[in-house]
Design an enzyme around this catalytic site. Structure first.
Site, short mmCIF file in Angstrom:
data_model
loop_
_atom_site.label_atom_id
_atom_site.label_comp_id
_atom_site.label_asym_id
_atom_site.label_seq_id
_atom_site.Cartn_x
_atom_site.Cartn_y
_atom_site.Cartn_z
N GLU A 32 -6.41 -11.22 -5.08
CA GLU A 32 -5.30 -10.31 -5.29
C GLU A 32 -5.13 -9.96 -6.78
O GLU A 32 -4.97 -8.82 -7.15
CB GLU A 32 -3.99 -10.95 -4.81
CG GLU A 32 -3.65 -10.70 -3.38
CD GLU A 32 -3.47 -9.22 -3.06
OE1 GLU A 32 -2.33 -8.76 -3.13
OE2 GLU A 32 -4.47 -8.54 -2.76
N ASP A 33 -5.16 -11.02 -7.60
CA ASP A 33 -4.70 -10.85 -8.98
C ASP A 33 -5.80 -10.72 -10.01
O ASP A 33 -5.54 -10.34 -11.14
CB ASP A 33 -3.81 -12.05 -9.37
CG ASP A 33 -2.59 -12.16 -8.48
OD1 ASP A 33 -2.32 -11.19 -7.75
OD2 ASP A 33 -1.93 -13.21 -8.51
#
Ligand code: MN
Length: 710
Positions: free
Chosen positions: A83-84
């Site tokens: 995600e990050d």
């Protein structure tokens, strides 16, 4: 900033704790995952100012307390990197194996969907959607641990964000934890949600409980001693503890049962753990001889476990000062399941359990639940849900307004449209999935946001029957086609009969109702309209029927084959009129109609090669012509020979679109210098087709264009 290649003291502490039950090589695998995650997240910080890695580390710690397997813990360390930090699934798979990559991917997918509406039924669907999307329960376990740590550190968030996250936790995640039997996580999630959703009530209750605790201590100690003594007397080796009540459960009891704070608090809770099931019942008997049981409060969750697998004996007794005391009696095994629920089946085993094995274990767990369950419909219903959830047979999709619909697996936008409303199904022409145009036959997936585009003139398409998955869509499409076919056939039959009558030089209106009824009956039709529909469907030849209808004494039967009116074709006749697939006539073509038994009228181009072969049987052929003001589009097939150049297909497609035509299909054939592209296009008429072809001829690479007729 931490040095990304150094293991922090906190991490070292966790790894040494984990090595109490993991093999050495598993721990070093975790250390690798930790270092990988730390360097991927390096430069990122939590709201609190701590380095980001502290979060995945804490999540791993929560799961380690449940003694979960190495794959789960590795995935927990990596759960936010996709995600990050733009680390790909493939990279995780390369470094840590595919099962770990699947787990991380599963968690990332759950992170992407957001819960919007707050109706109860929607919350239920949303919970099911989450479970359905996570094909592996371990994904849910990681997600719950992730949420728990975020809730523990919610203090630093903005007020509105705190409330939103707390509400979502209360409505979605806490119930999931409860269902899966993760009692500790469930209670903590609920308690933290309560604290941030109702800060004032939480503070008041918290203060009151602290104040009351001092007064209670003496009573608790007294009861505890009495219980221990009595159990010893009965020859039982028991572990007895007093239970602190959760603030939220006090609050709920006050609200649900309209009790005052002291009424709720004056119930003391104790837990007794003994070595086996018979001892549980012996302990119960012993306690009954100590304090009187309150009638109607005994619950045997050993004989009849709760749906999530929970087992214990529950009873409420009258305590020494006339205050009720609640007692739970269980074995250590039951205690473990009460604390860890479904996770207790993922306990680390030294043998390498693969995913199938784990699925099998879940299945066994469900099976064993099924066997021991009571006939309580509640529990059975829940179990049904749980099975659906873990082995998903449904998809959960969003409407444009954020409502969630549950559809059977393999459902398409057409099923979705009919599920929303019959009218939407009947009029749907196109769909958008997650904002992108998608064919109506696309299979929907959980989490998809579906939007249906309708047109008021649109009608159900028989081809939909090939791919719809719901009974509702199927029956509506069928019913629609049936009534349409009947109406259209009757209209066409009347036009065909009119033509036949005018060639007999008789007006159709002169036929009496009795004559209609008589002939209809003789022909096996129920009514005049039925008879007309039969004619339209080709069951009776219009010329023959016209003669029978006019045949009564005194009427001239001198049929002259004079100039007959032609039947006009509008293209809106639906099932009653078909356009031959061999030559694909379009308005402007000279056409001829052929009555095919039970199929109605089929329209061909005059010089269609297929019909040249069997032109006999004059009664089956009708003169037809295009009507005026036709608005629909017709399919036509064209063949284009192009020189092989980069991007030529795109240029050809653009030219077709520029001329206002749709491409239904394209087939490409050939190698070397030239390619043949066969397009199925939609055009209004010959004029429109000519326009399309003119546009195509302007492309330098196009060598030859021809329309295909048979
Ligand atoms: Mn996270």
């Amino acid at each position: 900033m931490p040095n990304p290649s150094v293991i922090s003291p906190e991490a070292n502490f966790l790894f040494s704790e984990l090595s109490s039950y993991l093999k050495r090589e598993d721990v070093s695998e975790l250390q690798n995952a930790y270092l990988f995650s730390q360097s991927a997240h390096s430069g990122q910080f939590r709201q609190s100012g701590e380095p980001y890695i502290s979060h995945p580390l804490a999540v791993t710690g929560i799961l380690g307390k449940l003694r979960l397997d190495t794959q789960t813990l590795t995935a927990a360390l990596l759960h936010d990197v996709m995600e990050d930090t733009h680390v790909s699934k493939a990279e995780i798979s390369d470094r840590f194996g595919n099962p770990v990559a699947e787990l991380v991917d599963g968690v990332s997918k759950l992170d992407k969907i957001e819960f919007q509406t707050h109706a109860d039924a929607q919350a239920e669907n949303f919970r099911k959607m989450l479970l359905a999307m996570a094909r592996d329960v371990r994904v849910i376990l990681i997600k719950l641990a992730d949420r728990l740590h975020n809730m523990r550190t919610l203090e630093v968030m903005r007020l509105d964000k705190r409330r939103r996250i707390a509400r979502e936790t209360m409505e979605i995640y806490a119930p999931i934890a409860n269902r899966l039997g993760l009692n500790n996580i469930y209670h903590e999630l609920e308690e933290l949600s309560f604290r941030y959703l109702y800060p004032t009530r939480y503070r008041v209750l918290s203060k009151a409980t602290k104040a009351a605790r001092g007064n209670r201590r003496e009573v608790v100690t007294k009861i505890l001693d009495a219980i221990k003594q009595r159990l010893k007397l009965s020859g039982l080796d028991a572990e007895v503890t007093g239970r602190e009540k959760q603030l939220f459960s006090i609050y709920k009891k006050m609200a649900d049962k309209h009790l005052t704070f002291s009424e709720v608090l004056d119930i003391y809770g104790f837990r007794v753990i003994v070595k086996d099931v018979p001892s549980c019942y012996i302990a119960l008997g012993a306690l009954h001889s100590l304090y009187n049981p309150i009638p109607g409060k005994f619950k045997d969750y050993i004989a009849i476990p709760k749906a999530n697998g929970y087992q214990s004996l529950h009873n409420t007794l009258w305590g020494p000062f006339g205050t009720p005391i609640e007692v739970q009696i269980r074995t250590p095994e039951m205690h473990r399941i009460a604390e860890a629920g479904v996770a207790s089946h993922w306990l680390y085993k030294s043998s390498d359990a693969d995913l199938n094995d784990l699925h099998m274990k879940t299945h066994q767990w469900l099976q064993s639940l099924l066997e021991t369950l009571s006939d309580s419909t509640d529990s059975l219903e829940f179990l049904e849900h749980l099975k659906v959830d873990l082995f998903p047979g449904e998809v959960y999709v969003f409407t444009p307004h954020g409502k969630i619909l549950a559809l059977p697996k393999e459902s398409t936008p057409v099923d979705f449209a009919y599920a929303v409303h019959t009218d939407i199904g009947d009029c749907c022409v196109a769909a958008k999935i997650n904002g992108e145009n998608a064919p109506l036959r696309t299979k929907l997936r959980s989490g998809d946001r579906v939007e249906i585009i309708t047109a008021s003139h649109a009608k159900p398409n028989p081809a939909w029957l090939n791919y719809v998955a719901t009974g509702k869509a199927r029956s509506h499409i069928r019913r629609f086609l049936k009534t349409m076919q009947y109406e259209e056939s009757a209209k066409l039959g009347e036009r065909m009969l009119n033509q036949a009558f005018s060639s007999l030089k008789v007006d159709l209106q002169t036929v009496s109702e009795t004559q209609w009824e008589k002939i209809a009956r003789e022909s096996g039709a129920k009514s005049k309209k039925d008879l007309l529909a039969d004619i339209g469907l080709g069951k009776h030849l219009p010329a023959v029927m016209a003669r029978r209808l006019t045949a009564h004494p005194g009427e001239s039967l001198a049929a002259t084959n004079g100039a007959s009116d032609v039947i006009t074709i509008l293209g809106t006749e639906g099932m009653a009129v078909q356009f031959a697939k061999c030559c694909r006539p379009i308005p402007g073509d000279s056409i001829v109609g052929f009555i095919k038994k039970d199929q109605g009228l089929v329209i061909h181009i005059q010089d269609c090669p297929t019909i040249a072969k069997n032109r006999g049987g004059a009664d089956n052929w009708l003169d037809v012509a295009w009507g005026k003001g036709i608005t629909r589009q017709f399919e036509v097939s064209i063949k284009i020979l192009v020189a092989n150049q980069r991007g030529v297909l795109a240029r050809v497609a653009a030219a077709i679109a520029d001329a206002g035509s749709n491409i239904d299909n394209v087939v490409m054939d050939g190698e070397g210098a030239y390619t043949t592209m066969t397009f199925m296009l939609e055009v209004r008429d010959r004029h429109h087709l000519a326009q399309v072809m003119r546009g195509l001829r302007r492309i330098p690479e196009v060598a030859r264009i021809s329309r295909m007729k048979g």
